[in-house]
Scaffold this motif. Structure first.
Motif, PDB file in Angstrom:
ATOM      1  N   SER A  40      19.711  33.687 -11.994  1.00 42.56           N
ATOM      2  CA  SER A  40      18.642  34.661 -12.214  1.00 42.56           C
ATOM      3  C   SER A  40      19.040  35.794 -13.149  1.00 42.56           C
ATOM      4  O   SER A  40      18.201  36.617 -13.523  1.00 42.56           O
TER       5      SER A  40
ATOM      6  N   THR B 288      27.704  41.689 -13.514  1.00 42.18           N
ATOM      7  CA  THR B 288      27.796  40.721 -14.609  1.00 42.18           C
ATOM      8  C   THR B 288      28.100  41.427 -15.921  1.00 42.18           C
ATOM      9  O   THR B 288      28.922  40.954 -16.718  1.00 42.18           O
TER      10      THR B 288
ATOM     11  N   ARG C  41      28.193  35.604 -11.976  1.00 39.05           N
ATOM     12  CA  ARG C  41      26.954  35.196 -12.635  1.00 39.05           C
ATOM     13  C   ARG C  41      26.104  34.409 -11.642  1.00 39.05           C
ATOM     14  O   ARG C  41      26.606  33.893 -10.647  1.00 39.05           O
ATOM     15  N   CYS C  42      24.819  34.350 -11.919  1.00 42.15           N
ATOM     16  CA  CYS C  42      23.921  33.528 -11.118  1.00 42.15           C
ATOM     17  C   CYS C  42      22.731  33.161 -11.993  1.00 42.15           C
ATOM     18  O   CYS C  42      22.492  33.810 -13.029  1.00 42.15           O
TER      19      CYS C  42
ATOM     20  N   ASP D 276      18.192  40.935 -14.213  1.00 40.29           N
ATOM     21  CA  ASP D 276      18.199  40.007 -13.083  1.00 40.29           C
ATOM     22  C   ASP D 276      16.764  39.750 -12.649  1.00 40.29           C
ATOM     23  O   ASP D 276      16.075  40.646 -12.153  1.00 40.29           O
TER      24      ASP D 276
ATOM     25  N   THR E 164      28.181  38.093  -4.472  1.00 41.55           N
ATOM     26  CA  THR E 164      27.869  37.902  -3.055  1.00 41.55           C
ATOM     27  C   THR E 164      28.409  39.032  -2.191  1.00 41.55           C
ATOM     28  O   THR E 164      27.912  39.254  -1.089  1.00 41.55           O
TER      29      THR E 164
END
Length: 253
Positions: free
Chosen positions: A224, A64, A221-222, A183, A13
């Motif tokens: 996507s 990441t 991490r996320c 991503d 973020t």
């Protein structure tokens, strides 16, 4: 300067804001928190030069990849590691801090000055640089034995897929592990590119495994962002099609 929005990066973020503008370099400076060293990684970005290939810019999947390397440092310690499409060099620097014996960051010639600037801004890392155009004959690289080949956000341009795979086939032995991060949200339709590259094209020549990233810190991490491990198929076992079963990160240590 630590209160500048986006200067100190402690997760994905943080990339929503720019860092600190460095008038001398005429670029934006970021300081990325490292789990391996007290000193952060220093990364310069130049959004004005960021073209369709994403050079000169830090993308979320690169964070990441960095975090994965730091969390699994033992897997890279005393190893020979090559980064493809290195751009800013963050992945290569993380591998160096993890104790790799040799680290080589590669990119096209137009990105090497930018890559060199970032490596030089982190004097504790030991990273060599080299030009490499995907798909080209490169005996100086293919003659070396690489334990790992790493990269992030390399799989978004379909016409380059065959060139990337050609380089990977040339650079990999059957013992080389390839670690690629992607991503889906980096470009529209990113999920289609991911499935086409990893589940269709790469699976013809490599055993492809999707990694379980759930053990990574949530900040890095996320949903996507995906990671895959590729291992070159033995001669005579190349095939059409293929899947990507999920594996746990710990099996790679």
């Amino acid at each position: 300067g630590q209160d500048v929005m986006g200067l100190e990066v402690d997760g994905i973020t943080s990339l929503s804001s720019f860092g600190l503008y460095d008038g001398k370099q005429k670029m934006w400076r970021r300081e990325i928190i490292s789990a391996l060293k007290k000193a952060p990684y220093v990364i310069y970005e130049d959004p004005c030069k960021a073209g369709n290939d994403g050079e000169f810019f830090l993308w979320p999947a690169a964070l990441t990849l960095m975090h994965y390397v730091e969390r699994h440092a033992a897997s890279f310690s005393a190893r020979h590691v090559l980064e493809l499409g290195s751009s800013h060099g963050l992945g290569a620097m993380a591998v160096s801090r993890a104790g790799a014996l040799k680290v080589l960051a590669t990119d096209r010639v137009t990105s090497l000055d930018y890559l060199s600037l970032n490596i030089s801004a982190n004097p504790d890392v030991s990273v060599d640089l080299a030009e490499h155009e995907w798909g080209g004959e490169d005996q100086s690289l293919s003659s070396l034995r690489w334990d790992w080949i790493i990269g992030s956000d390399l799989t978004f341009f379909v016409p380059s897929f065959s060139l990337l795979l050609s380089s990977l086939q040339s650079l990999c032995s059957e013992q080389t592990q390839v670690l690629l991060f992607h991503d889906d949200e980096s470009i529209p339709g990113g999920w289609r590119m991911r499935k086409r590259f990893f589940e269709q094209e790469a699976a013809q020549y490599f055993q492809v495994e999707a990694l379980d990233l759930s053990s990574l810190l949530a900040a890095f991490r996320c949903p996507s962002i995906f990671a895959y491990r590729l291992v070159k198929r033995s001669e005579g076992t190349c095939r059409k099609g293929g899947g990507s079963p999920s594996v746990d990160l710990e099996v790679l240590d």
